[in-house]
Scaffold this active site. Structure first.
Site, PDB file in Angstrom:
ATOM      1  N   HIS A 202      43.689  -8.691   9.228  1.00 22.03           N
ATOM      2  CA  HIS A 202      43.764  -7.361   8.614  1.00 22.03           C
ATOM      3  C   HIS A 202      42.406  -6.943   8.028  1.00 22.03           C
ATOM      4  CE1 HIS A 202      48.152  -7.671   8.962  1.00 22.03           C
ATOM      5  NE2 HIS A 202      48.010  -8.900   8.479  1.00 22.03           N
ATOM      6  N   SER A 326      17.377   3.055  19.954  1.00 24.35           N
ATOM      7  CA  SER A 326      17.633   4.381  19.413  1.00 24.35           C
ATOM      8  C   SER A 326      16.414   5.251  19.654  1.00 24.35           C
ATOM      9  CB  SER A 326      17.938   4.304  17.913  1.00 24.35           C
ATOM     10  OG  SER A 326      17.893   5.592  17.328  1.00 24.35           O
TER      11      SER A 326
END
Length: 494
Positions: A202, A326
């Protein structure tokens, strides 16, 4: 009233070149353009040209069967048909074997006249048979010309052609690539089987594992799907316009047509389907595509998990010299291989799901929805192959960041609440006093709180556990709390 100035049209700008008219033709889709090199091996199996080549194979082998028999069925099946010599059989089999650029163009020209793709294949073969005496003096092949496509509907040829195409693509291209990726992942699992890692169930800190064991889980899952695909059946039929052998029995009532059909289909390396409408039911295709799609989805799970491990810093990416991560941020090394894989797996699954859902239904004895649908088998496998290639290349560029993972573990001593309360439960069952409410006591200590090594060891020391249990817990740390992770990799990964 607002005044709008007149717009001056710049008539000096030339008209755009039509990209649709550029030669050689520009690919509309990425698989035949940007990603061609990764998926090129599929062209031999799942392209339009490959379909026509397999049609030639089926038509030629059917002709040979009608003349010479097959699989214990004696020939000729059709009385009066010439018995073919080895030289004549070789000549016929050379028709699909030599099917290349010139033959593709010739077949396309024939189809412009017939406006029917399978009929064009029939005429293409008849041309070659008519020319046989130029290559084999005294041949009787022209006498067998009318046995090309004898008693066949187009689907008799198409279903077998698609079965051969898909079987070839799966066995010769997709399975080797998928198996190599699973082996690559298994190798990484073995290499890192002892590298401890904090789990996150979780998204929250949980019982530690090892990086190798987590990769082994995914490799094991992928290999299970591969075994299903390896065991796939590829079915085929050749029984006429509605599956009744109607034309066969009227033209040649003395032949055992079901036996001929079975021997022929099995001789192609396929599984014979005795009960069909005009079409082979395509159920086997739905089964194969469902298994490939399930492999894709497990691979998608791998891609998202690895992406997350990269985000956490557990994996570092090895920069490629000269590559740019990038356009504006020089420091970035983006996990593009795994992101690319995700997208391609989603596209592949969408196509495979559509194929599986659509192909199992045909109105009454025949409709044509499967014709267009099956022409998308290539893109479905192409996007899967592209994803496999991306994941493989992405995994190659990863390095495990063991020091960061060790630091992560050391900051989460509260996860030892699980083994401590479990040891208390075992001691309580053995009759040790003071072991009441073990879960609740560890919950009070750890839930929502950071617990360091000193605090955890102080708590354990004050519990009054038996000496052996107390000693085990005193030696335990988050990094050492990996259970049988290494053993599981060694024992069950294979």
């Amino acid at each position: 009233m607002v005044h709008v100035p007149e717009t001056t049209v710049n008539t000096s700008v030339p008209a755009r070149v039509s990209l649709a008219e550029v030669t050689p033709p520009i690919a509309l889709g990425p698989l035949d353009g940007r990603y061609r090199s990764a998926v090129a091996p599929l062209v031999d199996h799942l392209s339009e040209a490959a379909l026509n080549r397999e049609r030639l194979v089926v038509e030629v082998e059917w002709l040979i069967t009608l003349c010479n028999g097959a699989g214990g069925v004696p020939g000729p099946v059709v009385p009066g048909a010439p018995r073919l010599t080895d030289e004549e059989i070789s000549y016929l089999r050379a028709i699909p074997a030599t099917f290349g650029a010139d033959e593709i163009a010739e077949l396309k020209e024939i189809e412009r006249e017939t406006v029917h793709d399978v009929k064009a294949v029939e005429y293409f073969i008849k041309r070659r048979i008519a020319a046989a005496p130029e290559h084999i003096p005294g041949t009787g092949l022209p006498a067998a010309s009318e046995l090309v496509h004898f008693a066949c509907t187009s689907e008799d040829i198409n279903n077998l052609s698609y079965a051969l195409m898909v079987a070839g693509a799966v066995r010769e291209v997709w399975l080797p690539a998928a198996a190599a990726l699973a082996d690559q992942l298994a190798g990484m699992a073995r290499e890192h089987k002892a590298v401890p890692m904090l789990s996150r169930t979780h998204g929250q800190p949980a019982t530690p594992t090892t990086m190798g064991k987590e990769l082994a889980v995914l490799a094991h899952r992928l290999r299970r799907q591969l075994r299903r695909v390896e065991g796939a059946e590829f079915l085929g039929k050749i029984n006429g316009a509605t599956g009744t052998f109607g034309a066969h029995t009227v033209a040649v009532p003395g032949a055992d047509w079901p036996s001929v059909s079975r021997a022929f289909v099995e001789g192609l390396g396929l599984t014979w389907n005795p009960l069909t409408t005009q079409i082979e039911s395509h159920d086997w295709q739905a089964e194969v595509y469902a298994d490939v799609a399930r492999f894709n989805r497990i691979l998608h799970n791998l891609a998202t998990d690895v992406w997350t491990y990269i985000s956490l810093g557990f994996f570092t990416q090895i920069p490629v010299a000269g590559a740019t991560g990038s356009s504006t941020m020089p420091h970035k090394v983006n996990p593009i291989r795994f992101e690319n894989a995700e997208a391609n797996l989603e596209i592949s699954c969408s196509l495979l799901d559509t194929l599986s859902a659509t192909l199992v239904t045909s109105r009454l004895q025949r409709d044509l929805t499967d014709s267009t649908t099956q022409r998308n088998i290539g893109p479905a496998f192409g996007h899967s192959i592209l994803a496999i290639d991306n994941v493989s290349r992405g995994l190659t560029a990863l390095a495990v960041n063991a020091p960061l993972m060790a630091e992560d573990l050391d900051q989460n001593w509260e996860i030892l609440g699980e083994p401590v309360q479990s040891a208390m439960r075992a001691a309580a069952v053995a009759g040790v006093p003071g072991m009441d409410n073990p879960y609740e006591r560890l919950k009070d200590l750890t839930r929502g709180q950071r617990v360091d090594a000193d605090r955890m060891r102080e708590f354990v020391a004050g519990l009054g556990l038996p000496d052996d249990a107390a000693a085990r817990l005193a030696e335990l740390s988050p990094a050492a709390y990996t259970g049988l992770a290494e053993h599981l990799v060694d024992e069950y990964l294979g």
